[in-house]
Design an enzyme around this catalytic site. Structure first.
Site, PDB file in Angstrom:
ATOM      1  N   SER A 255       0.823  -1.200   0.000  1.00  0.00           N
ATOM      2  CA  SER A 255       0.000   0.000   0.000  1.00  0.00           C
ATOM      3  C   SER A 255       0.867   1.265   0.000  1.00  0.00           C
ATOM      4  CB  SER A 255      -0.952  -0.058   1.186  1.00  0.00           C
ATOM      5  OG  SER A 255      -2.051   0.747   0.916  1.00  0.00           O
ATOM      6  N   HIS A 396      -7.726  -5.687   0.828  1.00  0.00           N
ATOM      7  CA  HIS A 396      -6.486  -4.916   0.946  1.00  0.00           C
ATOM      8  C   HIS A 396      -5.637  -5.396   2.121  1.00  0.00           C
ATOM      9  CE1 HIS A 396      -4.114  -1.360   0.176  1.00  0.00           C
ATOM     10  NE2 HIS A 396      -4.220  -0.969   1.435  1.00  0.00           N
TER      11      HIS A 396
HETATM   12  C1  GTR Z   1      -5.424   4.470   1.996  1.00  0.00           C
HETATM   13  C2  GTR Z   1      -4.885   5.288   0.850  1.00  0.00           C
HETATM   14  C3  GTR Z   1      -4.169   4.405  -0.118  1.00  0.00           C
HETATM   15  C4  GTR Z   1      -3.264   3.377   0.538  1.00  0.00           C
HETATM   16  C5  GTR Z   1      -3.774   2.898   1.885  1.00  0.00           C
HETATM   17  C6  GTR Z   1      -2.751   2.192   2.774  1.00  0.00           C
HETATM   18  O1  GTR Z   1      -6.162   5.207   2.869  1.00  0.00           O
HETATM   19  O2  GTR Z   1      -5.950   5.932   0.228  1.00  0.00           O
HETATM   20  O3  GTR Z   1      -3.458   5.196  -1.050  1.00  0.00           O
HETATM   21  O4  GTR Z   1      -1.981   3.808   0.619  1.00  0.00           O
HETATM   22  O5  GTR Z   1      -4.316   3.906   2.642  1.00  0.00           O
HETATM   23  O6  GTR Z   1      -1.589   2.595   2.852  1.00  0.00           O
HETATM   24  O7  GTR Z   1      -3.159   1.232   3.414  1.00  0.00           O
END
Ligand code: GTR
Length: 421
Positions: A255, A396
């Protein structure tokens, strides 16, 4: 009877696996619908992706065509410079003094399977100091120096527990060691706290002293670049530890950590494999698609990208670069991009397409193309020479399944002629 049903079952299995081999990923309509309901202002459906034209990888600013690997460094330098100026900022090199101190060594870690080393990486610059920790496990049954995976950890310390009292699939150290790799972790927060006011209170202060956020240049390095600076200092250490094979270091981030690992791999050519897990906007995903998280949305984290990058909020077509060019900066080294089926915010297809559109750079070394329509189906990693991709089931996260694919890729790459040439 039993025999016939066995044959029948095998035929069905064979047929479904054949089908699975040829399948191409597309977003689960239920996930699309939920996202559309939750965040109606963003694009979740391919049919709404605007037409776009990507900047040409192999045409220089002066309009010259790059035709050989020998000409690439000129174009590479040009692209790197645009990314520094417009997006990730300019990071410094080593501090005036850099030293490594062993905090702890335990040759009997993981029930005797590994040696734990905890290293303090200490910097001194213009009278100021900074220190951060590198945690390492080295397989005890290694013959010679070990290849290594380094995670730039963007989550809690409990994910990379050196005592192993806590274990986390985010950094499955036992499984990695079991496959003959050393594993390391640095904590991104030690380098630049992940906070829009506090990010400056780490290595940025080491170099810039008491500067205030408002007084910094519009191309000044920000948190993502600072995290990558830490990965490079860990690399400085690997070069000095004879138990680690410095030619075989895979850098990995998830991420926001994946955005940072791609940029670190672009800046520092010593990493032989660079892995982005679900890095999305400002990472592997093509900005111009505006699918899921947009430039404006990712810039709500004001401390990740340069001030200059904020000018592209809602202006993606005006970007002088796109993320296929970031991936090209890793060529001809190995790069692996990973997505997750339910993580539409990170735009799995856009992540795949950036990898695909980096093909012209890889072609300079005669590496095969990854065609834009070749996106593999769920849980079917694609390996094309020094490039790899998968989209796995689920949301995610960085999971043991992802790590398993990364290690399969590293096994294949380190064995290949591309690597040894
Ligand atoms: C989210 C963000 C993403 C990603 C994520 C993370 O809120 O919008 O770009 O980086 O965090 O790092 O888990």
């Amino acid at each position: 009877m039993l025999r016939t049903s066995f044959i029948l079952l095998s035929m069905i299995f064979f047929a479904t696996s054949l089908f699975a081999q040829n399948s191409v990923w597309s977003a689960n309509p239920d996930v699309v619908q939920t996202q559309q309901e939750n965040r109606p202002d963003f694009i979740w459906d391919e049919t709404y992706v605007p037409d776009y034209q990507l900047p040409d990888l192999l045409t220089t600013g002066d309009g010259n065509q790059i035709e050989s690997a020998g000409q690439w460094p000129e174009r590479r330098a040009e692209i790197l410079e645009i990314f520094r100026d417009q997006m990730y900022g300019r990071r410094p090199g080593q501090p005036q003094n850099l030293s490594f101190n062993l905090i702890e060594e335990n040759p009997d870690a993981m029930s005797g399977e590994a040696t734990l080393r905890r290293i303090a990486i200490e910097s001194e610059h213009e009278g100021r100091t900074h220190e951060f920790e590198l945690t390492l496990f080295l397989p005890n049954n290694a013959v010679g120096a070990s290849p290594l995976f380094l995670l730039m950890n963007n989550r809690g310390l409990n994910n990379t527990d050196p005592t192993r009292r806590e274990k986390s699939g985010f950094w499955p150290a036992e499984e990695v060691v079991d496959r003959g790799y050393a594993i390391g972790a640095i904590q991104n927060n030690d380098l630049a706290p992940d906070d829009q006011e506090e990010f400056i209170n780490g290595v940025i202060r080491l170099f810039e002293g008491n500067v205030s956020i408002e007084d910094r240049a519009p191309d000044a390095w920000m948190a993502l670049a600072a995290w990558g600076w830490g990965a490079s200092r860990a690399m400085d250490y690997f070069e000095k530890d004879p138990d680690i094979d410095q030619e075989k270091i895979a850098l990995l981030g998830h991420s926001r950590g994946g955005k940072a690992s791609l940029w670190a791999g672009a800046e520092d050519e010593r990493f032989s494999i660079v892995i982005s897990n679900e890095s999305g906007a400002g990472g592997a995903a093509l900005s111009r698609r505006q699918f899921g998280e947009t430039v404006e949305a990712v810039n709500r984290f004001t401390h990740w990208f340069t001030e200059n990058f904020k000018a592209y909020n809602d202006r993606e077509p005006d970007l002088p670069i796109d993320q296929h060019m970031l991936i090209s900066l890793i060529a001809p080294r190995a790069v692996y991009v990973a997505s997750a089926d339910e993580d539409l915010w990170a735009d799995p297809r856009g992540e795949f397409l950036a990898l695909s559109h980096a093909s012209p750079a890889y072609a300079l070394w005669n590496h095969s193309e990854i065609a834009p329509d070749e996106m593999p189906g769920l849980n079917q990693p694609l390996i094309a020479g020094p490039r790899g991709y998968h989209v796995r089931t689920g949301g995610h996260n960085l999971t043991p399944q992802d790590w398993g694919y990364f290690m399969d890729f590293a096994d294949a790459y380190f064995e290949s002629t591309e690597f040894s040439d």
